[in-house]
Design an enzyme around this catalytic site. Structure first.
Site, mmCIF file in Angstrom:
data_model
loop_
_atom_site.group_PDB
_atom_site.id
_atom_site.type_symbol
_atom_site.label_atom_id
_atom_site.label_comp_id
_atom_site.label_asym_id
_atom_site.label_seq_id
_atom_site.Cartn_x
_atom_site.Cartn_y
_atom_site.Cartn_z
ATOM 1 N N ASP A 7 5.636 29.708 1.988
ATOM 2 C CA ASP A 7 4.965 29.057 0.847
ATOM 3 C C ASP A 7 3.507 29.488 0.841
ATOM 4 O O ASP A 7 2.969 29.948 1.855
ATOM 5 C CB ASP A 7 5.056 27.525 0.922
ATOM 6 C CG ASP A 7 4.484 26.860 -0.350
ATOM 7 O OD1 ASP A 7 4.832 27.303 -1.460
ATOM 8 O OD2 ASP A 7 3.675 25.931 -0.229
ATOM 9 N N SER A 8 2.862 29.313 -0.311
ATOM 10 C CA SER A 8 1.437 29.634 -0.397
ATOM 11 C C SER A 8 0.616 28.699 0.491
ATOM 12 O O SER A 8 -0.501 29.025 0.860
ATOM 13 C CB SER A 8 0.969 29.493 -1.844
ATOM 14 O OG SER A 8 1.209 28.170 -2.287
ATOM 15 N N TYR A 39 -1.605 29.829 -5.321
ATOM 16 C CA TYR A 39 -1.102 31.030 -6.010
ATOM 17 C C TYR A 39 -0.997 30.799 -7.516
ATOM 18 O O TYR A 39 -0.970 31.736 -8.285
ATOM 19 C CB TYR A 39 0.310 31.374 -5.511
ATOM 20 C CG TYR A 39 0.386 32.130 -4.207
ATOM 21 C CD1 TYR A 39 -0.683 32.210 -3.327
ATOM 22 C CD2 TYR A 39 1.574 32.766 -3.852
ATOM 23 C CE1 TYR A 39 -0.571 32.892 -2.123
ATOM 24 C CE2 TYR A 39 1.693 33.455 -2.662
ATOM 25 C CZ TYR A 39 0.625 33.526 -1.799
ATOM 26 O OH TYR A 39 0.746 34.206 -0.626
ATOM 27 N N GLY A 40 -0.913 29.525 -7.896
ATOM 28 C CA GLY A 40 -0.584 29.172 -9.278
ATOM 29 C C GLY A 40 -1.597 29.617 -10.299
ATOM 30 O O GLY A 40 -1.312 29.613 -11.491
ATOM 31 N N CYS A 70 8.498 28.568 -2.665
ATOM 32 C CA CYS A 70 7.318 28.562 -3.531
ATOM 33 C C CYS A 70 7.803 29.016 -4.893
ATOM 34 O O CYS A 70 8.249 30.156 -5.045
ATOM 35 C CB CYS A 70 6.283 29.540 -2.969
ATOM 36 S SG CYS A 70 4.843 29.760 -4.015
ATOM 37 N N ASN A 71 7.744 28.121 -5.863
ATOM 38 C CA ASN A 71 8.222 28.479 -7.200
ATOM 39 C C ASN A 71 7.384 29.567 -7.823
ATOM 40 O O ASN A 71 7.889 30.399 -8.558
ATOM 41 C CB ASN A 71 8.176 27.250 -8.106
ATOM 42 C CG ASN A 71 9.195 26.231 -7.687
ATOM 43 O OD1 ASN A 71 10.315 26.247 -8.153
ATOM 44 N ND2 ASN A 71 8.835 25.371 -6.763
ATOM 45 N N THR A 72 6.082 29.543 -7.523
ATOM 46 C CA THR A 72 5.197 30.526 -8.136
ATOM 47 C C THR A 72 5.589 31.925 -7.677
ATOM 48 O O THR A 72 5.705 32.846 -8.496
ATOM 49 C CB THR A 72 3.734 30.206 -7.772
ATOM 50 O OG1 THR A 72 3.477 28.845 -8.129
ATOM 51 C CG2 THR A 72 2.771 31.107 -8.498
ATOM 52 N N GLU A 162 -3.638 20.275 -1.248
ATOM 53 C CA GLU A 162 -4.081 21.116 -0.119
ATOM 54 C C GLU A 162 -5.351 20.532 0.514
ATOM 55 O O GLU A 162 -5.553 20.631 1.719
ATOM 56 C CB GLU A 162 -4.347 22.556 -0.583
ATOM 57 C CG GLU A 162 -3.096 23.344 -0.939
ATOM 58 C CD GLU A 162 -2.325 23.868 0.272
ATOM 59 O OE1 GLU A 162 -2.952 24.360 1.217
ATOM 60 O OE2 GLU A 162 -1.078 23.780 0.271
ATOM 61 N N CYS A 194 7.520 22.825 -8.423
ATOM 62 C CA CYS A 194 6.527 23.313 -7.456
ATOM 63 C C CYS A 194 6.791 22.553 -6.170
ATOM 64 O O CYS A 194 6.968 21.325 -6.198
ATOM 65 C CB CYS A 194 5.109 23.045 -7.946
ATOM 66 S SG CYS A 194 3.835 23.328 -6.698
ATOM 67 N N THR A 195 6.841 23.278 -5.063
ATOM 68 C CA THR A 195 7.237 22.618 -3.812
ATOM 69 C C THR A 195 6.195 21.625 -3.309
ATOM 70 O O THR A 195 6.489 20.828 -2.422
ATOM 71 C CB THR A 195 7.525 23.659 -2.711
ATOM 72 O OG1 THR A 195 6.459 24.600 -2.691
ATOM 73 C CG2 THR A 195 8.838 24.345 -2.971
ATOM 74 N N HIS A 196 5.002 21.662 -3.866
ATOM 75 C CA HIS A 196 4.019 20.638 -3.487
ATOM 76 C C HIS A 196 4.344 19.276 -4.111
ATOM 77 O O HIS A 196 3.942 18.236 -3.600
ATOM 78 C CB HIS A 196 2.611 21.030 -3.941
ATOM 79 C CG HIS A 196 1.952 22.072 -3.087
ATOM 80 N ND1 HIS A 196 2.383 23.376 -3.028
ATOM 81 C CD2 HIS A 196 0.879 22.003 -2.255
ATOM 82 C CE1 HIS A 196 1.604 24.058 -2.214
ATOM 83 N NE2 HIS A 196 0.678 23.250 -1.732
HETATM 84 N N1 DGL Z 1 3.915 25.318 -3.889
HETATM 85 C C1 DGL Z 1 3.991 26.529 -4.639
HETATM 86 C C2 DGL Z 1 4.975 26.429 -5.773
HETATM 87 O O1 DGL Z 1 6.022 25.934 -5.550
HETATM 88 C C3 DGL Z 1 2.715 27.186 -5.006
HETATM 89 C C4 DGL Z 1 1.629 26.364 -5.476
HETATM 90 C C5 DGL Z 1 0.366 27.195 -5.557
HETATM 91 O O2 DGL Z 1 0.039 27.860 -4.559
HETATM 92 O O3 DGL Z 1 -0.263 27.181 -6.603
HETATM 93 O O4 DGL Z 1 4.740 26.855 -6.869
#
Ligand code: DGL
Length: 270
Positions: A7-8, A39-40, A70-72, A162, A194-196
């Site tokens: 993940d990011s 990453y988004g 990480c979806n992004t 974060e 988004c995994t967050h």
């Molecule tokens: N948690 C990641 C996702 O699922 C990335 C979020 C990010 O880094 O912006 O998209």
């Protein structure tokens, strides 16, 4: 017997937690690119370069199979990686497909033409890069017809998580849900893309209302991974240790991770 989880930053820990409970005999190596999160807000080339670098690091740890938790990265980089970059003895899987299969009530590997499904109005909450990629709508269109998707780019939420600022994260989630509801007043289902966001799942559910079904990825990905490994047992790579790697400051990242998962997590420098 190790599998890599990428993940990011910290969000993929929600997936790590679910897969390690579902598959207690498998070692997992977690890689958080905290130095470069979020990453988004990055462009697709940037996300591709960072993701491929992290995946190579996980291969070096003996993880022949890497899950992009990480979806992004799944949205912006995975297709390009699968088309031209991944060697034949390695696999990289994303986190979109298990979610879409749950939403469309399809089984893994069901390649029949797209059909009508029960859910017609879907709210997608994701990072700006994931929303811009339209990867969710593309994957959904392979499986279902007649589904109206309204996407809400949730700027700021990942940074707040974060930074450990959950009060700010909650306020931002509520304002993004309000913005979504102005565009789609009565969604039937909401995708936390988004995994967050599972760390904020209750806030999403409260703001959306009880009648909205909230789909969160961690358990769906864990089931899909268990199924995949049962069918491809050789993809458990030669690694023999569970560990946590970060490109950020290991002490700071360990503190945040321990706070999120409510158990002691120790990161090493990647
Ligand atoms: N948690 C990641 C996702 O699922 C990335 C979020 C990010 O880094 O912006 O998209």
């Amino acid at each position: 017997m190790a599998v890599g989880i990428f993940d990011s930053g910290l969000g993929g820990l929600t997936v790590l937690d679910a897969v390690s409970k579902r598959l207690p005999d498998v070692d997992f190596v977690y890689f958080g690119d905290n130095e470069h999160a979020p990453y988004g807000v990055r462009n697709a080339d940037d996300v591709y370069d960072l993701t491929t670098r992290a995946v190579e690091r996980l291969w070096a740890e003996g993880c022949d199979l890497v899950i992009l938790a990480c979806n992004t990265a799944s949205a912006a980089a995975l297709r390009r990686m699968q088309e031209s970059w991944i060697p034949h003895d390695k696999r990289v899987l994303g986190v979109f497909v298990p979610l879409i299969e749950a939403l469309t009530e399809r089984q893994w590997g069901d390649n029949t033409p797209p059909r009508e499904v029960a859910v017609k109005h879907v709210a997608l909450f994701a990072t700006p890069a994931t929303v811009a990629s339209r990867a969710f709508q593309r994957e959904l269109a392979f499986r279902a017809i007649g589904v109206d998707v309204e996407a809400q780019a949730c700027g700021g939420v990942v940074d707040a998580i974060e930074d450990g600022d959950l009060i700010l994260a909650e306020a931002l989630v509520r304002s993004h849900v309000d913005a979504l509801k102005r565009k789609m007043p009565e969604p039937q289902a909401a995708i936390l893309g988004c995994t967050h966001y599972p760390l904020m799942e209750q806030v999403f559910q409260d703001a959306l209302g009880e009648e909205v079904t909230v789909y969160s990825q961690a358990n769906l990905v864990a089931e899909s991974l268990a199924d995949y490994l049962a069918r491809h047992p050789h993809m458990k790579g030669p690694g023999e240790l569970s560990k946590f790697l970060t490109t950020g400051d290991p002490a700071r990242v360990s503190d945040r991770a321990t706070q999120f998962l409510r158990r002691k997590i120790t990161f090493d420098a990647a």
